[in-house]
Scaffold this motif. Sequence first.
Motif, short mmCIF file in Angstrom:
data_model
loop_
_atom_site.label_atom_id
_atom_site.label_comp_id
_atom_site.label_asym_id
_atom_site.label_seq_id
_atom_site.Cartn_x
_atom_site.Cartn_y
_atom_site.Cartn_z
N LEU A 221 1.04 -0.93 -0.17
CA LEU A 221 0.68 0.00 -0.11
C LEU A 221 0.99 1.32 -0.11
O LEU A 221 0.20 2.58 0.04
N GLU A 222 2.53 1.25 0.38
CA GLU A 222 3.39 2.18 0.40
C GLU A 222 2.85 3.18 -0.64
O GLU A 222 2.90 2.29 -2.65
N PRO A 223 3.22 4.23 -1.14
CA PRO A 223 4.22 5.42 -0.32
C PRO A 223 3.49 5.64 1.11
O PRO A 223 1.59 6.14 0.33
N TRP A 224 2.84 6.05 1.33
CA TRP A 224 2.12 6.83 3.06
C TRP A 224 2.62 8.46 3.16
O TRP A 224 4.42 8.01 3.33
N PRO A 225 2.43 8.65 3.13
CA PRO A 225 3.13 10.64 3.08
C PRO A 225 2.97 10.98 4.59
O PRO A 225 2.18 11.76 4.80
N LEU A 226 4.06 10.48 5.63
CA LEU A 226 4.56 10.36 6.84
C LEU A 226 4.90 12.10 7.21
O LEU A 226 4.78 12.23 8.43
N GLU A 227 5.20 12.81 5.92
CA GLU A 227 5.52 13.94 6.50
C GLU A 227 3.85 14.65 6.72
O GLU A 227 4.24 15.92 7.58
N ARG A 228 3.38 14.53 6.71
CA ARG A 228 1.45 14.73 6.70
C ARG A 228 0.63 14.22 8.45
O ARG A 228 -0.26 14.92 8.68
N ALA A 229 2.08 13.27 8.53
CA ALA A 229 1.38 13.14 9.78
C ALA A 229 1.12 14.39 10.72
O ALA A 229 2.03 15.24 11.13
N VAL A 230 -0.32 14.05 12.06
CA VAL A 230 0.04 14.93 13.38
C VAL A 230 0.87 14.20 14.84
O VAL A 230 0.35 13.49 14.21
N ALA A 231 0.25 14.76 15.79
CA ALA A 231 0.41 14.41 16.94
C ALA A 231 -0.76 13.98 16.69
O ALA A 231 -2.15 14.64 16.76
N PHE A 232 -0.90 12.80 17.49
CA PHE A 232 -2.40 12.14 18.18
C PHE A 232 -3.26 12.49 18.66
O PHE A 232 -3.49 13.21 20.04
N GLU A 233 -3.90 12.80 18.34
CA GLU A 233 -5.70 13.54 18.81
C GLU A 233 -6.94 12.44 18.69
O GLU A 233 -7.19 12.18 17.11
N PRO A 234 -7.70 12.46 19.88
CA PRO A 234 -8.70 11.25 19.26
C PRO A 234 -9.05 12.04 18.83
O PRO A 234 -10.16 11.10 18.07
N GLY A 235 -9.50 12.94 17.92
CA GLY A 235 -10.21 13.93 17.18
C GLY A 235 -10.75 13.24 16.04
O GLY A 235 -11.54 12.48 15.54
N PHE A 236 -9.19 12.96 15.55
CA PHE A 236 -9.01 12.29 14.69
C PHE A 236 -9.50 10.51 13.82
O PHE A 236 -9.54 10.39 12.83
N VAL A 237 -9.93 9.94 15.02
CA VAL A 237 -9.88 8.64 14.73
C VAL A 237 -11.42 8.89 15.35
O VAL A 237 -12.17 6.73 15.55
N ALA A 238 -12.20 9.74 15.79
CA ALA A 238 -13.46 9.65 16.56
C ALA A 238 -14.54 9.57 15.59
O ALA A 238 -14.32 9.40 14.30
N GLY A 239 -15.43 7.73 15.31
CA GLY A 239 -15.88 7.84 14.33
C GLY A 239 -15.59 6.80 13.68
O GLY A 239 -16.09 6.13 12.67
N HIS A 240 -14.25 5.84 13.95
CA HIS A 240 -13.69 4.74 12.40
C HIS A 240 -12.66 4.46 13.69
O HIS A 240 -12.41 4.34 14.45
N HIS A 241 -12.58 2.35 12.77
CA HIS A 241 -12.36 2.10 13.96
C HIS A 241 -10.73 1.58 14.08
O HIS A 241 -9.93 2.69 12.71
N SER A 242 -9.88 1.66 15.35
CA SER A 242 -8.58 1.84 15.02
C SER A 242 -8.36 0.36 16.17
O SER A 242 -8.56 0.16 17.27
N LEU A 243 -7.04 -0.20 15.23
CA LEU A 243 -6.53 -0.82 16.14
C LEU A 243 -4.94 -0.58 17.05
O LEU A 243 -4.60 -0.29 16.38
N ARG A 244 -5.29 -1.96 17.80
CA ARG A 244 -4.08 -0.96 18.99
C ARG A 244 -3.48 -2.17 18.40
O ARG A 244 -3.41 -3.57 17.34
N TYR A 245 -1.32 -2.13 18.67
CA TYR A 245 -1.04 -2.70 18.24
C TYR A 245 -0.67 -4.38 18.85
O TYR A 245 -1.10 -4.59 20.18
#
Length: 353
Positions: A221-245
């Motif tokens: 699935l790569e590439p990923w634009p990791l430069e666009r990643a932001v510090a984790f904020e719960p709002g960005f995952v609200a309403g979406h499923h997120s797996l734990r490692y």
Amino acid sequence: MTSLTPTTHPCGGCGASVQYAPGTSVLRCPYCGHEQPIAAPTRHVREHSYDAFLAKPRVQAIAPNQFTCPGCGARTESDAISKDCQFCGTALVAGSTGDEIAPEAVLPFALDKGAARDALRTWTRSRWFAPNRLKKVTEAESMKSTYLPHWTFDASTFSHYSGQRGVHYWVTETYTDNGQTKTRRVRKTRWYPASGSVTRAFDDVLVSATARVPMERLDALEPWPLERAVAFEPGFVAGHHSLRYDAGPEAGLENAKGKMAEVIAADCKRDIGGDVQRLHSVDTRYADVTFKLVLLPVWVGSYLYGGRPYQVLVNGVGGEVQGDRPYSAVKITLAVLAAVALVALVVSLFVMR
């Protein structure tokens, strides 16, 4: 077992649970359409010392989260970081338990479900040897927006190698063909011993932290634009499923070293020089190793074809699609017969000359 009163995001318009709207910086209500901005992160994405991580005492196994839904009061267990309450649909985001490493960064979804369907439609129509009816599959039976955990590693490396440098040279050989003596130029290689050292600074070597999806499929699935990643904020995952490692930093670093080794081997061969190279051994030392946990956006879906389910993954930023697909036995047979016929035609023309 860790009991959590999870973070929720009620709609300011109707009180329902809002969700992160892909491609934006807002939470949107799926019922009344009300939007509210996600608070801008107050910190930068940080790298964490791997040596400091190893020095800390750790639990043998991380217990599942026990969510207490503030909407209906239901108590459920899950190893997810975020999910919807199965009883009332409230978007739930787990808080940090202290027993596990919290996400440091998140790459927000850029593609909404409609864009993911478009990517799937393009993918199904471009599959070679696929049944014609597959092109009519325009969306997955289930398409769930899911943040998948990944580790990134930074490291400085010093590698000592030993091998051989090959230098090409040409000689003239004499041979007999149908009773006639002829000559030809033949390339040969002279080998010399070689050894040396190379250094490399690695940044954001990415490896999967979940066993739920095959690693090779996630890598595709790569590439990923990791430069666009932001510090984790719960709002960005609200309403979406997120797996734990479920693969810790130790396993992640070993996989990252495998990726680094390929780059280091190429560096060694360039350092050896010559026309061709042989690499016998590489001894690498790692220093200043840092890591972080980042959540990457993937649309995970499945579609039914011929009564059989096929899984498909869509990169939630760039739209790259990877997945299972059926093959048409008829098309493959016709292609083989056409190839055989072409070979027979070429042979017959050669014989007739």
